[in-house]
Design a protein around this motif. Structure first.
Motif, PDB file in Angstrom:
ATOM      1  N   ILE A 114       0.817  -1.141   0.032  1.00  0.00           N
ATOM      2  CA  ILE A 114       0.022   0.109  -0.062  1.00  0.00           C
ATOM      3  C   ILE A 114       0.955   1.241   0.014  1.00  0.00           C
ATOM      4  CG2 ILE A 114      -1.880   1.110   1.089  1.00  0.00           C
ATOM      5  CD1 ILE A 114      -2.460  -1.254   2.548  1.00  0.00           C
ATOM      6  N   VAL A 147      -5.797   6.614   0.529  1.00  0.00           N
ATOM      7  CA  VAL A 147      -6.924   5.484   0.170  1.00  0.00           C
ATOM      8  C   VAL A 147      -7.900   5.123   1.155  1.00  0.00           C
ATOM      9  CG1 VAL A 147      -5.334   4.571  -1.828  1.00  0.00           C
ATOM     10  CG2 VAL A 147      -5.364   3.722   0.565  1.00  0.00           C
ATOM     11  N   ASP A 148      -9.141   4.379   0.783  1.00  0.00           N
ATOM     12  CA  ASP A 148      -9.926   4.066   1.956  1.00  0.00           C
ATOM     13  C   ASP A 148      -9.544   3.345   3.020  1.00  0.00           C
ATOM     14  OD1 ASP A 148      -9.708   1.778   0.505  1.00  0.00           O
ATOM     15  OD2 ASP A 148     -11.624   1.611   0.136  1.00  0.00           O
ATOM     16  N   TRP A 149      -8.481   2.663   2.905  1.00  0.00           N
ATOM     17  CA  TRP A 149      -7.792   1.808   4.159  1.00  0.00           C
ATOM     18  C   TRP A 149      -7.345   2.735   5.049  1.00  0.00           C
ATOM     19  CZ3 TRP A 149      -5.270  -1.896   0.247  1.00  0.00           C
ATOM     20  CH2 TRP A 149      -6.216  -3.087  -0.005  1.00  0.00           C
ATOM     21  N   PHE A 153      -6.546  -5.138  -6.012  1.00  0.00           N
ATOM     22  CA  PHE A 153      -6.501  -4.031  -4.975  1.00  0.00           C
ATOM     23  C   PHE A 153      -5.486  -2.858  -5.752  1.00  0.00           C
ATOM     24  CE2 PHE A 153      -7.094  -7.504  -1.820  1.00  0.00           C
ATOM     25  CZ  PHE A 153      -8.157  -7.121  -1.550  1.00  0.00           C
ATOM     26  N   ARG A 180      -5.891   0.668  -5.263  1.00  0.00           N
ATOM     27  CA  ARG A 180      -5.303   1.414  -3.743  1.00  0.00           C
ATOM     28  C   ARG A 180      -4.177   1.118  -3.324  1.00  0.00           C
ATOM     29  NH1 ARG A 180      -9.951  -2.515  -0.269  1.00  0.00           N
ATOM     30  NH2 ARG A 180     -11.681  -1.101  -0.789  1.00  0.00           N
TER      31      ARG A 180
END
Length: 284
Positions: free
Chosen positions: A180, A186-188, A233, A236
């Motif tokens: 990541i 990002v949403d995480w 993913f 992301r």
């Protein structure tokens, strides 16, 4: 002289000429029992100190996942390197809602230190992986002090990059699978901001690899990163942001993109040999 060994052995298994140890210990940073897996190659079992690679797993995983699924042990054994695999979060913190979602709470520590209650008391994986765990394993196992590499997958790839960039002198080598790259964007990461950081976006500055690079925090070695282009993913993970940030910072980066590969450990297995070679060249 070594102090009292704080580790309790849960299981021991011969593997690839060495041994895998599943252990627990009381963590001062987490304020809870923590679990860790360690692979010791044959040379370490014979009493010689060896360098170690700390391996960080991703969301929903445990201290066993990377060692079991990545096939890293076989290649670590070939190079005479130890592997140290911490859990991905505290367990049993009894924070309301910590088991409600896969991407926050149990299994999702993000290798950061929470700053807001009720998370702040125990969710301190940042300090645990950066300082407490390396110091403990180097004191109580035949592992060289200060001779360390770090790598990870997904959330763990983010953690590996952030740890190495944030304290380059403590980590000689670093690599990542599908990290990541810019969690703050990002949403995480937005969930982490709201829960662990009380909504304060600035807290990401010491954990977001792209933000660290943009702040001039670089590593003297090359960052080795592999990314599958069929990764579910991918939007992301944002490898392009990492590439741009590294270029702007003058950071050496080898970012390899692979057609057809997804986010799974089948992808990790496919290129793990290259990563162990990368670390061996910098540690041995």
């Amino acid at each position: 002289m070594m102090g009292r060994n704080p580790f309790t052995l849960i299981e021991r298994h011969p593997c690839c000429g060495g041994e895998v140890h599943f252990l627990s210990h009381q963590s001062q940073e987490l304020g809870l029992p923590a679990r860790v897996s360690i692979f010791l190659p044959a040379k370490a079992l014979a009493g010689d100190r060896v360098p170690a690679i700390h391996v960080l797993a991703g969301l929903t995983c445990t201290q066993e996942t990377f060692l079991i699924k990545s096939n890293a042990i076989r290649h670590a054994a070939d190079h005479g390197l130890a592997l140290v695999a911490p859990d991905t979060s505290p367990r049993g913190a009894d924070v309301a809602g910590e088991d409600d979602a896969y991407d926050l709470g149990t299994g999702a520590g993000y290798y950061v230190d929470a700053t807001t209650d009720p998370w702040a008391a125990h969710y301190r994986m940042g300090s645990y992986v950066r300082r407490e765990l390396p110091a403990l394993v180097e004191e109580h196992f035949p592992i060289m002090a200060g001779r360390r590499g770090i790598m990870g997958h997904s959330m763990g790839g983010m953690g590996a990059l952030a740890v190495a960039l944030g304290d380059a002198g403590a980590w000689q080598t670093v690599s990542a699978f599908a990290p990541i790259s810019s969690p703050s964007q990002v949403d995480w990461g937005h969930k982490v901001t709201d829960a662990y950081f009380g909504g304060h976006e600035a807290e990401w500055a010491q954990y977001d690899p792209c933000l660290l690079l943009e702040a001039g925090m670089t590593h003297p070695g090359t960052l080795l990163v592999d990314q599958g282009l069929d990764d579910e993913f991918l939007s992301r993970l944002q490898p392009e942001r990492l590439e741009q940030a590294a270029k702007a910072a003058g950071q050496s980066l080898t970012l390899r993109r692979h057609e057809g590969y997804d986010h799974s450990y089948w992808f990790v297995q496919s290129f793990i040999q290259d990563h162990l070679k990368h670390h061996a060249e910098g540690l041995l």
